[in-house]
Design a protein around this motif. Structure first.
Motif, PDB file in Angstrom:
ATOM      1  N   LEU A 186       0.822  -1.204   0.000  1.00  0.00           N
ATOM      2  CA  LEU A 186       0.000   0.000   0.000  1.00  0.00           C
ATOM      3  C   LEU A 186       0.861   1.261   0.000  1.00  0.00           C
ATOM      4  O   LEU A 186       0.592   2.208  -0.761  1.00  0.00           O
ATOM      5  CB  LEU A 186      -0.908  -0.007   1.232  1.00  0.00           C
ATOM      6  CG  LEU A 186      -2.175   0.846   1.153  1.00  0.00           C
ATOM      7  CD1 LEU A 186      -3.006   0.421  -0.034  1.00  0.00           C
ATOM      8  CD2 LEU A 186      -2.986   0.691   2.436  1.00  0.00           C
ATOM      9  N   GLN A 237       3.937   1.581  -1.046  1.00  0.00           N
ATOM     10  CA  GLN A 237       4.610   1.699  -2.340  1.00  0.00           C
ATOM     11  C   GLN A 237       3.658   2.302  -3.369  1.00  0.00           C
ATOM     12  O   GLN A 237       4.010   3.191  -4.138  1.00  0.00           O
ATOM     13  CB  GLN A 237       5.078   0.314  -2.801  1.00  0.00           C
ATOM     14  CG  GLN A 237       5.839   0.342  -4.119  1.00  0.00           C
ATOM     15  CD  GLN A 237       7.170   1.069  -3.972  1.00  0.00           C
ATOM     16  OE1 GLN A 237       7.914   0.811  -3.025  1.00  0.00           O
ATOM     17  NE2 GLN A 237       7.475   1.982  -4.889  1.00  0.00           N
ATOM     18  N   PHE A 238       2.438   1.778  -3.354  1.00  0.00           N
ATOM     19  CA  PHE A 238       1.429   2.263  -4.281  1.00  0.00           C
ATOM     20  C   PHE A 238       1.164   3.752  -4.051  1.00  0.00           C
ATOM     21  O   PHE A 238       1.070   4.544  -4.998  1.00  0.00           O
ATOM     22  CB  PHE A 238       0.135   1.481  -4.080  1.00  0.00           C
ATOM     23  CG  PHE A 238      -0.623   1.276  -5.339  1.00  0.00           C
ATOM     24  CD1 PHE A 238      -0.642   0.050  -5.959  1.00  0.00           C
ATOM     25  CD2 PHE A 238      -1.312   2.322  -5.921  1.00  0.00           C
ATOM     26  CE1 PHE A 238      -1.327  -0.142  -7.132  1.00  0.00           C
ATOM     27  CE2 PHE A 238      -2.003   2.149  -7.104  1.00  0.00           C
ATOM     28  CZ  PHE A 238      -2.006   0.915  -7.709  1.00  0.00           C
ATOM     29  N   TRP A 239       1.056   4.102  -2.801  1.00  0.00           N
ATOM     30  CA  TRP A 239       0.795   5.478  -2.414  1.00  0.00           C
ATOM     31  C   TRP A 239       1.888   6.407  -2.951  1.00  0.00           C
ATOM     32  O   TRP A 239       1.605   7.441  -3.569  1.00  0.00           O
ATOM     33  CB  TRP A 239       0.715   5.569  -0.897  1.00  0.00           C
ATOM     34  CG  TRP A 239       0.449   6.928  -0.357  1.00  0.00           C
ATOM     35  CD1 TRP A 239       1.379   7.808   0.115  1.00  0.00           C
ATOM     36  CD2 TRP A 239      -0.818   7.581  -0.252  1.00  0.00           C
ATOM     37  NE1 TRP A 239       0.768   8.963   0.517  1.00  0.00           N
ATOM     38  CE2 TRP A 239      -0.583   8.856   0.305  1.00  0.00           C
ATOM     39  CE3 TRP A 239      -2.112   7.219  -0.559  1.00  0.00           C
ATOM     40  CZ2 TRP A 239      -1.609   9.756   0.558  1.00  0.00           C
ATOM     41  CZ3 TRP A 239      -3.130   8.125  -0.316  1.00  0.00           C
ATOM     42  CH2 TRP A 239      -2.879   9.366   0.229  1.00  0.00           C
ATOM     43  N   ARG A 245      -1.266   3.310 -11.873  1.00  0.00           N
ATOM     44  CA  ARG A 245      -0.272   3.602 -10.841  1.00  0.00           C
ATOM     45  C   ARG A 245       0.663   4.744 -11.228  1.00  0.00           C
ATOM     46  O   ARG A 245       1.013   5.572 -10.403  1.00  0.00           O
ATOM     47  CB  ARG A 245       0.543   2.336 -10.613  1.00  0.00           C
ATOM     48  CG  ARG A 245       1.511   2.402  -9.476  1.00  0.00           C
ATOM     49  CD  ARG A 245       2.023   1.008  -9.208  1.00  0.00           C
ATOM     50  NE  ARG A 245       2.882   0.911  -8.068  1.00  0.00           N
ATOM     51  CZ  ARG A 245       3.044  -0.207  -7.366  1.00  0.00           C
ATOM     52  NH1 ARG A 245       2.386  -1.292  -7.719  1.00  0.00           N
ATOM     53  NH2 ARG A 245       3.860  -0.242  -6.348  1.00  0.00           N
ATOM     54  N   ILE A 300      -6.038   7.625 -10.489  1.00  0.00           N
ATOM     55  CA  ILE A 300      -6.158   7.205  -9.086  1.00  0.00           C
ATOM     56  C   ILE A 300      -6.680   8.348  -8.232  1.00  0.00           C
ATOM     57  O   ILE A 300      -6.205   9.476  -8.320  1.00  0.00           O
ATOM     58  CB  ILE A 300      -4.806   6.711  -8.561  1.00  0.00           C
ATOM     59  CG1 ILE A 300      -4.473   5.365  -9.199  1.00  0.00           C
ATOM     60  CG2 ILE A 300      -4.824   6.603  -7.042  1.00  0.00           C
ATOM     61  CD1 ILE A 300      -3.210   4.751  -8.683  1.00  0.00           C
ATOM     62  N   LEU A 354      -7.293   5.142  -1.232  1.00  0.00           N
ATOM     63  CA  LEU A 354      -6.028   4.642  -0.701  1.00  0.00           C
ATOM     64  C   LEU A 354      -5.766   5.190   0.696  1.00  0.00           C
ATOM     65  O   LEU A 354      -5.289   4.476   1.578  1.00  0.00           O
ATOM     66  CB  LEU A 354      -4.873   5.021  -1.633  1.00  0.00           C
ATOM     67  CG  LEU A 354      -4.660   4.120  -2.846  1.00  0.00           C
ATOM     68  CD1 LEU A 354      -3.449   4.582  -3.639  1.00  0.00           C
ATOM     69  CD2 LEU A 354      -4.485   2.677  -2.412  1.00  0.00           C
ATOM     70  N   ARG A 382      -5.163   3.122   4.139  1.00  0.00           N
ATOM     71  CA  ARG A 382      -3.954   3.301   4.938  1.00  0.00           C
ATOM     72  C   ARG A 382      -4.293   3.621   6.386  1.00  0.00           C
ATOM     73  O   ARG A 382      -3.666   3.102   7.309  1.00  0.00           O
ATOM     74  CB  ARG A 382      -3.085   4.410   4.338  1.00  0.00           C
ATOM     75  CG  ARG A 382      -2.080   3.905   3.310  1.00  0.00           C
ATOM     76  CD  ARG A 382      -1.524   5.022   2.470  1.00  0.00           C
ATOM     77  NE  ARG A 382      -0.921   6.088   3.242  1.00  0.00           N
ATOM     78  CZ  ARG A 382       0.395   6.235   3.412  1.00  0.00           C
ATOM     79  NH1 ARG A 382       1.217   5.357   2.885  1.00  0.00           N
ATOM     80  NH2 ARG A 382       0.861   7.243   4.088  1.00  0.00           N
ATOM     81  N   LEU A 409      -5.469   0.458   8.075  1.00  0.00           N
ATOM     82  CA  LEU A 409      -4.369  -0.492   8.225  1.00  0.00           C
ATOM     83  C   LEU A 409      -3.393  -0.042   9.304  1.00  0.00           C
ATOM     84  O   LEU A 409      -2.963  -0.844  10.147  1.00  0.00           O
ATOM     85  CB  LEU A 409      -3.646  -0.639   6.889  1.00  0.00           C
ATOM     86  CG  LEU A 409      -2.856  -1.927   6.678  1.00  0.00           C
ATOM     87  CD1 LEU A 409      -3.752  -3.130   6.883  1.00  0.00           C
ATOM     88  CD2 LEU A 409      -2.217  -1.944   5.307  1.00  0.00           C
TER      89      LEU A 409
END
Lengths: 103, 103
Positions: free
Chosen positions: A81, A83-85, B23, B69, B74, B78, B81
């Motif tokens: 997550l 990394q994606f961010w 991405r 995106i 996201l 995060r 998480l």
DNA sequence: ACTTACTGTAAGTAATGACTTACCAAACGG
DNA sequence: CCGTTTGGTAAGTCATTACTTACAGTAAGT
């Protein structure tokens, strides 16, 4: 690369409730099942999925089985997550930059 | 609290591939579909799910639709998480502590 | 206007998966 | 020992969902 199994594992609402019951400490299967709207075997099956995803682990305690959160799965998810961010933000920055050049 | 929709959205492998194509920057539907093993309508349906989860957004560009995106989804993931991570570590610490007292 | 390019939606199908009940195995207590 | 507690597994069912093809709509080019 276990985020590929962790994501489906956490996608189901009741399985997430099972997982969240371990949030503040270890619990036995019976304790987890108590209060949930599904049968105990269903909980067992959910725990199996969570374990295969590296999200929980367990150890025996007499006739009972105590489950607890395994940081491995959560860590893998966080890595993916984050990394994606980072990539998404960088892409966004680059996009703004190229838009400026067009002017 | 959109992590509850974001998680199922990211659980499907091909939908994740769709998402990961955004991405490094915006793409049109056709560009996303090219190279994927599913039909273009399937990609449209996946994009719809991702959009409802707050993971992507889109805007028109002629007859094309450009998807990109959306950080909201996201970010929600995060937050959930990280919170979970903190709680799990704290629970683990408390567990070790209570084990010590028993000795 | 008419065609072409691009995409979303409808409807139907096949596969996946979450649940149930029934059953079985293992460990503790009397 | 024997019954009880505890939990995993098997088999079957029902709902969800990911996919397909067919169709409709909208904007651009000529």
């Amino acid at each position: 690369m276990t985020y590929q199994t962790a994501l489906p594992a956490l996608a189901d609402p009741t399985r997430r409730r099972v997982f969240e019951r371990l949030r503040h400490g270890p619990r036995s299967v019976g304790e987890i099942a108590k209060g949930l709207p599904v049968s105990r075997p269903a909980v067992s099956q959910h725990l199996k999925v969570l374990k295969e995803a590296g999200l929980v682990d367990d150890h025996a305690d007499g006739t009972r089985r105590v489950y607890y959160i395994d940081p491995k799965g959560l860590a893998a998810l966080r890595r993916w997550l984050d990394q994606f961010w980072d990539d998404a933000l960088e892409a966004f920055r680059a996009e703004v930059e190229s838009d400026k050049e067009k002017e």
